[in-house]
Motif scaffolding. Structure first.
Motif, PDB file in Angstrom:
ATOM      1  N   THR A  40       0.843  -1.187   0.000  1.00  0.00           N
ATOM      2  CA  THR A  40       0.000   0.000   0.000  1.00  0.00           C
ATOM      3  C   THR A  40       0.879   1.239   0.000  1.00  0.00           C
ATOM      4  OG1 THR A  40      -1.785  -1.114   1.199  1.00  0.00           O
ATOM      5  CG2 THR A  40      -1.752   1.292   1.279  1.00  0.00           C
ATOM      6  N   VAL A  41       0.606   2.162  -0.918  1.00  0.00           N
ATOM      7  CA  VAL A  41       1.356   3.411  -0.999  1.00  0.00           C
ATOM      8  C   VAL A  41       0.403   4.573  -0.737  1.00  0.00           C
ATOM      9  CG1 VAL A  41       2.766   4.936  -2.438  1.00  0.00           C
ATOM     10  CG2 VAL A  41       2.972   2.449  -2.677  1.00  0.00           C
ATOM     11  N   ILE A  42       0.742   5.408   0.219  1.00  0.00           N
ATOM     12  CA  ILE A  42      -0.022   6.619   0.494  1.00  0.00           C
ATOM     13  C   ILE A  42       0.858   7.809   0.128  1.00  0.00           C
ATOM     14  CG2 ILE A  42      -1.206   8.008   2.244  1.00  0.00           C
ATOM     15  CD1 ILE A  42      -1.643   5.429   3.832  1.00  0.00           C
ATOM     16  N   GLU A  43       0.358   8.646  -0.762  1.00  0.00           N
ATOM     17  CA  GLU A  43       1.148   9.791  -1.220  1.00  0.00           C
ATOM     18  C   GLU A  43       0.712  11.078  -0.515  1.00  0.00           C
ATOM     19  OE1 GLU A  43       2.369  10.110  -5.341  1.00  0.00           O
ATOM     20  OE2 GLU A  43       1.158   8.330  -5.790  1.00  0.00           O
ATOM     21  N   PHE A  44       1.692  11.950  -0.299  1.00  0.00           N
ATOM     22  CA  PHE A  44       1.464  13.264   0.292  1.00  0.00           C
ATOM     23  C   PHE A  44       2.006  14.314  -0.683  1.00  0.00           C
ATOM     24  CE2 PHE A  44       2.115  10.120   3.622  1.00  0.00           C
ATOM     25  CZ  PHE A  44       0.955  10.259   4.378  1.00  0.00           C
ATOM     26  N   PRO A  45       1.209  14.662  -1.706  1.00  0.00           N
ATOM     27  CA  PRO A  45       1.681  15.539  -2.774  1.00  0.00           C
ATOM     28  C   PRO A  45       2.195  16.886  -2.288  1.00  0.00           C
ATOM     29  CG  PRO A  45      -0.417  14.535  -3.357  1.00  0.00           C
ATOM     30  CD  PRO A  45      -0.184  14.230  -1.910  1.00  0.00           C
ATOM     31  N   GLN A  46       1.618  17.389  -1.210  1.00  0.00           N
ATOM     32  CA  GLN A  46       2.047  18.694  -0.713  1.00  0.00           C
ATOM     33  C   GLN A  46       3.499  18.685  -0.227  1.00  0.00           C
ATOM     34  OE1 GLN A  46      -0.012  16.590   0.696  1.00  0.00           O
ATOM     35  NE2 GLN A  46      -0.238  16.861   2.918  1.00  0.00           N
ATOM     36  N   HIS A  47       4.011  17.471   0.057  1.00  0.00           N
ATOM     37  CA  HIS A  47       5.400  17.329   0.500  1.00  0.00           C
ATOM     38  C   HIS A  47       6.240  16.551  -0.524  1.00  0.00           C
ATOM     39  CE1 HIS A  47       4.193  18.882   4.386  1.00  0.00           C
ATOM     40  NE2 HIS A  47       3.297  17.920   4.515  1.00  0.00           N
ATOM     41  N   GLU A  48       5.631  16.209  -1.665  1.00  0.00           N
ATOM     42  CA  GLU A  48       6.279  15.360  -2.673  1.00  0.00           C
ATOM     43  C   GLU A  48       6.772  14.075  -2.020  1.00  0.00           C
ATOM     44  OE1 GLU A  48       9.365  17.693  -4.390  1.00  0.00           O
ATOM     45  OE2 GLU A  48       8.009  18.974  -5.513  1.00  0.00           O
ATOM     46  N   ALA A  49       5.962  13.529  -1.119  1.00  0.00           N
ATOM     47  CA  ALA A  49       6.398  12.423  -0.272  1.00  0.00           C
ATOM     48  C   ALA A  49       5.424  11.251  -0.351  1.00  0.00           C
ATOM     49  CB  ALA A  49       6.512  12.905   1.171  1.00  0.00           C
ATOM     50  N   SER A  50       5.838  10.129   0.227  1.00  0.00           N
ATOM     51  CA  SER A  50       4.993   8.948   0.241  1.00  0.00           C
ATOM     52  C   SER A  50       5.340   8.054   1.426  1.00  0.00           C
ATOM     53  CB  SER A  50       5.144   8.166  -1.071  1.00  0.00           C
ATOM     54  OG  SER A  50       6.501   7.889  -1.349  1.00  0.00           O
ATOM     55  N   ALA A  51       4.373   7.222   1.806  1.00  0.00           N
ATOM     56  CA  ALA A  51       4.564   6.211   2.842  1.00  0.00           C
ATOM     57  C   ALA A  51       4.185   4.862   2.251  1.00  0.00           C
ATOM     58  CB  ALA A  51       3.705   6.518   4.067  1.00  0.00           C
ATOM     59  N   LEU A  52       5.014   3.850   2.489  1.00  0.00           N
ATOM     60  CA  LEU A  52       4.812   2.530   1.915  1.00  0.00           C
ATOM     61  C   LEU A  52       4.644   1.507   3.039  1.00  0.00           C
ATOM     62  CD1 LEU A  52       6.635   4.288  -0.091  1.00  0.00           C
ATOM     63  CD2 LEU A  52       7.283   2.113  -1.107  1.00  0.00           C
ATOM     64  N   TYR A  53       3.626   0.632   2.881  1.00  0.00           N
ATOM     65  CA  TYR A  53       3.340  -0.412   3.863  1.00  0.00           C
ATOM     66  C   TYR A  53       3.435  -1.758   3.149  1.00  0.00           C
ATOM     67  CZ  TYR A  53       1.678   3.602   6.461  1.00  0.00           C
ATOM     68  OH  TYR A  53       1.617   4.823   7.095  1.00  0.00           O
ATOM     69  N   MET A  54       4.385  -2.606   3.574  1.00  0.00           N
ATOM     70  CA  MET A  54       4.750  -3.774   2.780  1.00  0.00           C
ATOM     71  C   MET A  54       4.783  -5.045   3.638  1.00  0.00           C
ATOM     72  SD  MET A  54       7.873  -1.736   0.874  1.00  0.00           S
ATOM     73  CE  MET A  54       8.308  -3.058  -0.240  1.00  0.00           C
ATOM     74  N   PRO A  55       3.740  -5.906   3.535  1.00  0.00           N
ATOM     75  CA  PRO A  55       3.716  -7.165   4.294  1.00  0.00           C
ATOM     76  C   PRO A  55       4.195  -8.363   3.467  1.00  0.00           C
ATOM     77  CG  PRO A  55       1.542  -6.726   3.419  1.00  0.00           C
ATOM     78  CD  PRO A  55       2.450  -5.618   2.902  1.00  0.00           C
ATOM     79  N   SER A  56       4.704  -9.385   4.150  1.00  0.00           N
ATOM     80  CA  SER A  56       5.095 -10.627   3.479  1.00  0.00           C
ATOM     81  C   SER A  56       5.226 -11.731   4.513  1.00  0.00           C
ATOM     82  CB  SER A  56       6.420 -10.459   2.734  1.00  0.00           C
ATOM     83  OG  SER A  56       7.461 -10.152   3.654  1.00  0.00           O
ATOM     84  N   ALA A  57       5.322 -12.976   4.041  1.00  0.00           N
ATOM     85  CA  ALA A  57       5.470 -14.107   4.954  1.00  0.00           C
ATOM     86  C   ALA A  57       6.232 -15.240   4.292  1.00  0.00           C
ATOM     87  CB  ALA A  57       4.100 -14.604   5.413  1.00  0.00           C
ATOM     88  N   ASP A  58       7.074 -15.890   5.073  1.00  0.00           N
ATOM     89  CA  ASP A  58       7.750 -17.127   4.678  1.00  0.00           C
ATOM     90  C   ASP A  58       6.866 -18.265   5.186  1.00  0.00           C
ATOM     91  OD1 ASP A  58       9.294 -19.428   4.549  1.00  0.00           O
ATOM     92  OD2 ASP A  58      11.154 -18.422   5.078  1.00  0.00           O
ATOM     93  N   LEU A  59       6.187 -18.954   4.288  1.00  0.00           N
ATOM     94  CA  LEU A  59       5.195 -19.954   4.670  1.00  0.00           C
ATOM     95  C   LEU A  59       5.829 -21.238   5.189  1.00  0.00           C
ATOM     96  CD1 LEU A  59       2.758 -19.481   1.644  1.00  0.00           C
ATOM     97  CD2 LEU A  59       2.660 -18.397   3.901  1.00  0.00           C
ATOM     98  N   VAL A  60       7.074 -21.476   4.855  1.00  0.00           N
ATOM     99  CA  VAL A  60       7.768 -22.668   5.324  1.00  0.00           C
ATOM    100  C   VAL A  60       8.557 -22.361   6.597  1.00  0.00           C
ATOM    101  CG1 VAL A  60       9.502 -24.412   4.775  1.00  0.00           C
ATOM    102  CG2 VAL A  60       7.890 -23.655   3.020  1.00  0.00           C
ATOM    103  N   GLY A  61       9.310 -21.261   6.574  1.00  0.00           N
ATOM    104  CA  GLY A  61      10.049 -20.847   7.762  1.00  0.00           C
ATOM    105  C   GLY A  61       9.148 -20.289   8.838  1.00  0.00           C
TER     106      GLY A  61
END
Length: 327
Positions: A40-61
């Motif tokens: 998920t990417v949330i952008e903040f155009p007024q600051h030319e900025a962004s926040a990224l939320y990145m999930p994942s999982a190792d299903l075996v480990g």
């Protein structure tokens, strides 16, 4: 939960560690052992900025990771870093939160590791000249990764602000990189002399002319990661015999230059040679001809962060590094 800061991570975990662990996760991904929901990417155009939320999982480990990264380009004016982030590593057997790690260095390191792996498979074995376009924070690990897989003899640095490129070169020297470097103002000259080009900018327009690329050049494009960013031009894409990507779903949504070339009909995503994982597993060939131009495009994916976070955690526990806290 173990809290591991950037200084501790840098002391514990090096580029070769990252290359090894990223290769392992690429193999696991190819074997369908990794879950990777879209970020998920949330952008903040007024600051030319962004926040990224990145999930994942190792299903075996049986371990999960969530990375949160904020990118605020104007932060240096306030004495703060452009990129700030954390990774939360959790046990998928019982839900216990294992570690919280500073993500800034890890992000640079895993992105560098990807470029190192791509460079190893796609660049000429005798590549000697590395041109780096954009000498911000992300570029340093790009250089270290290329040096880990190729015997570079000359480094050319290009940045909008030449003094920043000079400082970057000095930082390499201070780190122990004993390879001559030059700062170029003429981008065309810098690109035309390169065997390998590393592009690490957040530019919304191309930073070099693809027609300046000589036959046999390999390009790593890691700076642009949003649809409106275009650090490489259409000529670079159309001249590339093989385009390899880190994550096909990600680049279709986020690699601005590829999206633009596809939109205007000059190129199609069907022409992608494949994901980098298929080079590692041997399902795809890397460089096959001396004269072909190759391109690696990376926008990032959460399972790469999972790989390095897990690697750091294992080493930190073994070396008793970090601070245990109750949560």
């Amino acid at each position: 939960m173990l809290v591991i800061n950037e200084k501790e991570i840098m002391h514990t975990y090096k580029m070769q560690d990252a290359i090894r662990d990223v290769k392992d996760v690429l193999k696991a991904k190819a074997a369908n052992k990794i879950a990777n929901p879209h970020r998920t990417v949330i952008e903040f155009p007024q600051h030319e900025a962004s926040a990224l939320y990145m999930p994942s999982a190792d299903l075996v480990g049986e371990v999960t990771a969530v990375k949160i990264v904020t990118i605020f380009p104007n932060n240096p004016l306030q004495g703060k870093p452009t990129t700030q982030g954390v990774v939360l590593l959790s046990d998928a057997k019982n839900g216990e939160h294992l570690a919280m790690l500073n993500a800034s260095y890890l992000t640079r390191l895993r992105t560098g590791a990807l470029s190192g792996i791509a460079t190893d498979y796609l660049s000429k074995k005798d590549s000697k000249v590395l041109t780096v376009i954009g000498t911000g924070a992300m570029a340093f690990e790009q250089v270290l990764a290329v040096l880990a897989v190729r015997s570079i003899e000359r480094i050319i640095l290009v940045n909008r602000t030449s003094s920043k490129a000079e400082r970057f070169g000095q930082k390499l020297a201070d780190f122990g990189v004993n390879i001559p470097y030059e700062v170029f103002v003429d981008v065309s000259a810098a690109v035309s002399q390169a065997d390998i080009v590393c592009c690490a900018t957040r530019s919304n327009e191309p930073v070099f002319n693809g027609n300046d690329l000589k036959p046999g050049t390999h390009i790593n494009g890691v700076g642009s990661y949003l649809p409106h960013m275009l650090e490489m031009d259409v000529a670079t894409i159309t001249k590339s015999s093989k385009i390899v990507v880190d994550d096909i779903a990600g680049v279709k949504d986020e690699a601005g230059e590829l999206m633009y070339a596809d939109k205007i009909g000059k190129w199609s995503f069907e022409e992608v040679h494949g994901e980098i994982g298929k080079l590692v597993t041997g399902e795809l060939n890397g460089r096959e001809q001396e004269q072909e131009i190759t391109l690696f495009k990376s926008v990032g994916a959460a399972y790469y962060d999972l790989a390095v976070a897990k690697g750091v955690y294992v080493k930190a526990k073994a070396q008793k590094i970090g601070t245990e806290i109750d949560v």
